[in-house]
Motif scaffolding. Structure first.
Motif, PDB file in Angstrom:
ATOM      1  N   ASP A  50      -9.259   2.046   3.309  1.00 58.06           N
ATOM      2  CA  ASP A  50     -10.171   2.898   2.545  1.00 58.06           C
ATOM      3  C   ASP A  50      -9.467   4.175   2.113  1.00 58.06           C
ATOM      4  N   GLN A  51      -9.758   4.655   0.903  1.00 59.77           N
ATOM      5  CA  GLN A  51      -9.122   5.881   0.423  1.00 59.77           C
ATOM      6  C   GLN A  51      -9.778   7.133   0.999  1.00 59.77           C
ATOM      7  N   LEU A  85     -30.947   6.836  30.721  1.00 60.45           N
ATOM      8  CA  LEU A  85     -29.800   7.024  29.827  1.00 60.45           C
ATOM      9  C   LEU A  85     -29.800   5.972  28.720  1.00 60.45           C
ATOM     10  N   PHE A  86     -29.481   6.419  27.502  1.00 61.67           N
ATOM     11  CA  PHE A  86     -29.437   5.522  26.348  1.00 61.67           C
ATOM     12  C   PHE A  86     -28.089   5.657  25.647  1.00 61.67           C
ATOM     13  N   GLN A  87     -27.649   4.537  25.076  1.00 58.16           N
ATOM     14  CA  GLN A  87     -26.393   4.539  24.320  1.00 58.16           C
ATOM     15  C   GLN A  87     -26.636   4.029  22.910  1.00 58.16           C
ATOM     16  N   SER A  88     -25.855   4.558  21.971  1.00 55.22           N
ATOM     17  CA  SER A  88     -25.904   4.067  20.596  1.00 55.22           C
ATOM     18  C   SER A  88     -24.536   4.263  19.961  1.00 55.22           C
ATOM     19  N   VAL A  89     -24.184   3.373  19.051  1.00 50.60           N
ATOM     20  CA  VAL A  89     -22.956   3.534  18.273  1.00 50.60           C
ATOM     21  C   VAL A  89     -23.303   3.301  16.810  1.00 50.60           C
ATOM     22  N   ASP A  90     -22.790   4.155  15.956  1.00 50.99           N
ATOM     23  CA  ASP A  90     -23.082   4.034  14.526  1.00 50.99           C
ATOM     24  C   ASP A  90     -21.850   4.432  13.737  1.00 50.99           C
ATOM     25  N   MET A  91     -21.667   3.800  12.579  1.00 54.13           N
ATOM     26  CA  MET A  91     -20.471   4.060  11.782  1.00 54.13           C
ATOM     27  C   MET A  91     -20.811   3.920  10.302  1.00 54.13           C
ATOM     28  N   ILE A  92     -20.307   4.818   9.475  1.00 52.75           N
ATOM     29  CA  ILE A  92     -20.519   4.714   8.034  1.00 52.75           C
ATOM     30  C   ILE A  92     -19.201   4.950   7.292  1.00 52.75           C
ATOM     31  N   ASN A  93     -19.100   4.328   6.114  1.00 52.09           N
ATOM     32  CA  ASN A  93     -17.964   4.687   5.256  1.00 52.09           C
ATOM     33  C   ASN A  93     -18.394   5.802   4.308  1.00 52.09           C
ATOM     34  N   GLU A 126       0.826  -1.199   0.000  1.00 53.35           N
ATOM     35  CA  GLU A 126       0.000   0.000   0.000  1.00 53.35           C
ATOM     36  C   GLU A 126       0.863   1.253   0.000  1.00 53.35           C
ATOM     37  N   ILE A 127       0.450   2.227  -0.792  1.00 52.89           N
ATOM     38  CA  ILE A 127       1.222   3.458  -0.952  1.00 52.89           C
ATOM     39  C   ILE A 127       0.530   4.583  -0.192  1.00 52.89           C
ATOM     40  N   PRO A 128       1.206   5.213   0.739  1.00 55.29           N
ATOM     41  CA  PRO A 128       0.573   6.299   1.497  1.00 55.29           C
ATOM     42  C   PRO A 128       0.400   7.554   0.637  1.00 55.29           C
ATOM     43  N   PRO A 143      -7.334   7.333   5.744  1.00 60.54           N
ATOM     44  CA  PRO A 143      -6.510   6.627   4.762  1.00 60.54           C
ATOM     45  C   PRO A 143      -5.029   6.696   5.105  1.00 60.54           C
ATOM     46  N   LEU A 144      -4.286   5.721   4.646  1.00 56.59           N
ATOM     47  CA  LEU A 144      -2.843   5.688   4.875  1.00 56.59           C
ATOM     48  C   LEU A 144      -2.204   6.908   4.210  1.00 56.59           C
ATOM     49  N   SER A 145      -1.631   7.792   5.008  1.00 53.07           N
ATOM     50  CA  SER A 145      -1.083   9.059   4.522  1.00 53.07           C
ATOM     51  C   SER A 145       0.045   9.502   5.433  1.00 53.07           C
ATOM     52  N   LYS A 146       0.823  10.482   4.953  1.00 51.66           N
ATOM     53  CA  LYS A 146       1.788  11.076   5.860  1.00 51.66           C
ATOM     54  C   LYS A 146       1.036  11.922   6.880  1.00 51.66           C
TER      55      LYS A 146
END
Length: 735
Positions: free
Chosen positions: A529-530, A444-452, A6-8, A490-493
């Protein structure tokens, strides 16, 4: 086995504007990508017009799509970030691009190929009362809307643009407005003053033949709502004027720290470099090497390849590349009579062959971008299958649901429900609330959500991800008290990681601040992921409903089912990404995702809600099934798919067989509990489409319908009554 190939990302190349030069630049740089180079295109338009075809569009030869290049799709195909935004200035010293209503964007190398404007400064009232020819994108979008109701029109300026557009306009309305009065006011230099006498004479003959008037040697000094005032004291009564004068640079160029000439155009050398070697520019916006080039599209097109080579050499630390224009070019002026004037050197002639040559050149140019990697096989297959189903009168629209699928993003990229069902406990997946109460802390309520990345713009993605996660808390009638961010970059400097983090955080914080909450911390990581992958863990505290005792009753038959906002995000983006619908359909979708459910979340305690859920990746049908299964009263729902509010573009995508990648699973999970009281219809597909930042579905008491509707309208909530509660246990009836 560890993959170390992989190239950063090590360099951020930012392009401002989707002009003709940059179109070629992104094509050239994508053929052999520079290692570690990320390209970002900033444009205030999703579609960019090809200037040579706009007179043909006005005349009716070309459709809007045939004369415009879909920048968003082109960027998807070429693996380029696209940012739909307006530039307000740049700082060369700080290497920053300032954008309207959003954070500045940092760069390592910059190139500018933005539009120019018709020069209104010398004519009083021109900015307010004229339709400008430049920038060409605004002309193409607004031209016909602005003038279709007028009977007398004047073009200010005597260049080729005025001639072509005036003739095109006359031809378009030849049958419907035979008395349309068009005048060209040329100024002191006369008509087509930069062309040979024969070119001018041919144009004059055609203008006279179709009845377009000419006022030569007269300067317009003021434009009023319905009148042009000349320098000699005379005036011309008109319904509307069109400004087609010499060009000027946009204001943001003047506010930037670049070297400009006396007319505020960017001064560049023969390598397209400005006074800062890492900033390049091309097209109408530049003064190229002091050569006094015309503001002609041909030079912008010719700049593309050498500009790309110059940028590439600079990034690669190779020897400076220089370029010299051949100023002699073939000019083709369309005459709207099946002929075109060809001019080169001092030779001019008008023939049908010239018209077809111009048409061929224009179409070849635009097809190069619009039909890049065009999946004709997929299209043919979709059309063929549709006809087969029609011929044999097959109604089950789901038998061909894999015709046009690609892996979806956003919430549509979640793990299918079947996989969850087979591995997680029933306690977690069966009839669950959208957010989970914390043990021993029932309020009290908890939720976790994630999207690309459903889009490649990190700032807007931050806003979308925040709104998407917040919907879970809103659906349990709670206010946010704490949030933590989970972020994969993403993989980066490191400096590029910082830039991406800044964009994402700024967008997310803008949303959380509207809830009087800030991001308290979180976790970051690097992935393959880019684009960023973003999630939030949120804690909410349940709000006390007003008149709690009165509404604390069970759901009953005939109670009302309401849906806020529109649905169709999955199918719209699947259609765009499969090159089957236009990218501009995303504008409405992104606006809803950026707005989120903030307004509705602020009034939930005022409403008499019996049960509620947000609509996300598993689609409307599965979320409604989950909603009704929570009810111990053994009820079901009756819904009207044709009443469900959908985004523009959804119907077109459905007709073309488009479905998101999560559609299959959503349909298969829901179908066991779907009861049809009519034949299945293609419109029903919207029930299984995965949503990112969908609306909220909720049930209200039937006796409270009018009061609740008045309250929703008072707070300007977009809502639709889409069904009601029935007595079919845990089933959805389709009417």
């Amino acid at each position: 086995m560890i993959n170390n190939e992989e190239i950063p990302i090590t360099n951020d190349l930012v392009l401002i504007g989707g002009g003709h030069s940059h179109l070629s630049v992104i094509m050239e740089l994508s053929k052999k990508p520079l290692k570690g180079n990320r390209i970002t295109l900033i444009s205030n338009e999703i579609d960019t017009p090809y200037s040579g075809m706009i007179p043909g569009f006005i005349e009716g030869i070309y459709s809007w799509r045939e004369s415009h290049i879909d920048l968003y799709k082109l960027c998807i195909k070429l693996n380029i970030r696209f940012i739909h935004a307006e530039v307000t200035k740049i700082s060369a010293i700080n290497k920053e691009v300032y954008l309207k209503g959003r954070p500045k964007l940092k760069f390592d190398v910059l190139s500018i190929n933005s539009g120019i404007e018709s020069n209104y400064k010398k004519i009083k009232g021109a900015q307010k009362n004229c339709v400008p020819v430049k920038p060409i994108s605004k002309l193409a979008n607004n031209f016909l809307k602005e003038i279709k109701n007028f009977n007398s029109i004047a073009f200010i300026g005597g260049g080729a643009g005025s001639v072509e557009l005036a003739l095109a306009l006359k031809k378009r309305f030849n049958k419907t407005k035979k008395n349309l009065d068009i005048t060209i006011v040329t100024g002191k230099n006369g008509i087509l003053n930069s062309f040979p006498k024969k070119t001018k004479q041919i144009a004059l003959n055609v203008l006279k033949e179709v009845g377009i008037k000419l006022l030569e040697n007269k300067e317009v000094i003021q434009v009023k709502t319905n009148k042009l005032i000349m320098s000699d004291g005379t005036f011309l009564n008109i319904d509307k004027s069109i400004l087609s004068t010499n060009a000027m640079a946009p204001k943001w160029i003047e506010q930037s720290d670049l070297k400009l000439n006396k007319d505020s155009f960017i001064v560049v050398n023969n390598a397209f470099q400005t006074n800062h070697k890492f900033i390049f520019a091309a097209g109408d916006i530049v003064d190229f090497n002091k050569e006094n080039l015309k503001k002609a599209g041909v030079f912008a097109v010719r700049s593309g390849k050498p500009l790309a080579k110059s940028i590439k050499n600079y990034i690669s630390n190779k020897k400076k590349f220089t370029y010299k224009f051949n100023k002699n070019y073939l000019a083709l002026i369309g005459l709207s009579n099946g002929l075109a004037i060809a001019t080169k050197y001092n030779y001019s002639y008008s023939t049908k062959l010239n018209f077809y040559l111009k048409k061929y050149i224009d179409q070849k140019f635009i097809k190069k971008f619009n039909e890049l990697n065009h999946n004709q096989i997929s299209k043919i297959k979709s059309i063929f299958v549709s006809y087969i189903y029609k011929i044999f009168n097959i109604n089950n629209v789901y038998k061909h649901y894999d015709i046009n699928q690609m892996q979806c993003r956003g919430c549509a990229a979640k793990v299918p429900y079947n996989a969850l069902k087979n591995s997680l406990s029933k306690k977690i997946i069966s009839t669950s609330e959208d957010a989970t109460p914390i043990n021993n802390y029932p309020s009290l309520f908890q939720s976790v959500d994630m999207i690309n990345a459903i889009i490649s713009d990190p700032y807007v993605l931050g806003k979308i991800a925040a709104n998407h996660a917040i919907s879970d808390i809103i659906s349990v009638n709670s206010k946010i008290i704490s949030t933590m961010m989970i972020l994969q970059l993403p993989l980066s400097k490191s400096i590029i990681n910082s830039r991406d983090l800044e964009q994402v955080s700024y967008g997310a914080n803008k949303i959380f601040e509207s809830y009087n909450c800030s991001i308290d911390g979180g976790h970051t990581m690097i992935g393959k992921d880019q684009d960023p992958v973003i999630g939030f863990a949120i804690t909410g505290e349940q709000k006390k409903p007003l008149n709690f005792k009165k509404i604390n009753r069970k759901i009953k038959v005939n109670d009302i089912l309401i849906l806020t906002n529109k649905i169709g995000t999955g199918i719209v983006f699947a259609g765009i990404n499969n090159d089957l619908i236009d990218s501009y359909f995303q504008i409405e979708v992104i606006k809803q995702m950026e707005d989120g459910n903030i307004a509705f979340g602020n009034i939930t305690e005022k409403l008499k809600i019996l049960s509620m859920t947000d609509i996300t990746g598993f689609g409307l049908a599965n979320h409604l099934l989950n909603l009704i299964k929570r009810d111990n009263g053994k009820t079901g729902l009756t819904i009207f798919p044709k009443k469900i509010p959908i985004f523009k573009g959804v119907e077109e995508a459905i007709k073309k067989g488009v479905k998101s990648s999560l559609f299959d699973n959503n349909y298969l999970i829901a179908k066991e509990n779907i009861v049809y009281s009519r034949n299945e219809d293609s419109v029903d597909e919207i029930l299984y489409d995965p949503q990112t930042v969908g609306g909220l579905a909720f049930i209200i008491p039937k006796e409270e319908k009018e009061k609740q509707f008045q309250l929703l309208k008072k707070y300007k909530i977009n809502f639709t009554e889409i069904g009601y509660v029935n007595d079919l246990e845990n089933k959805i009836e389709i009417l």
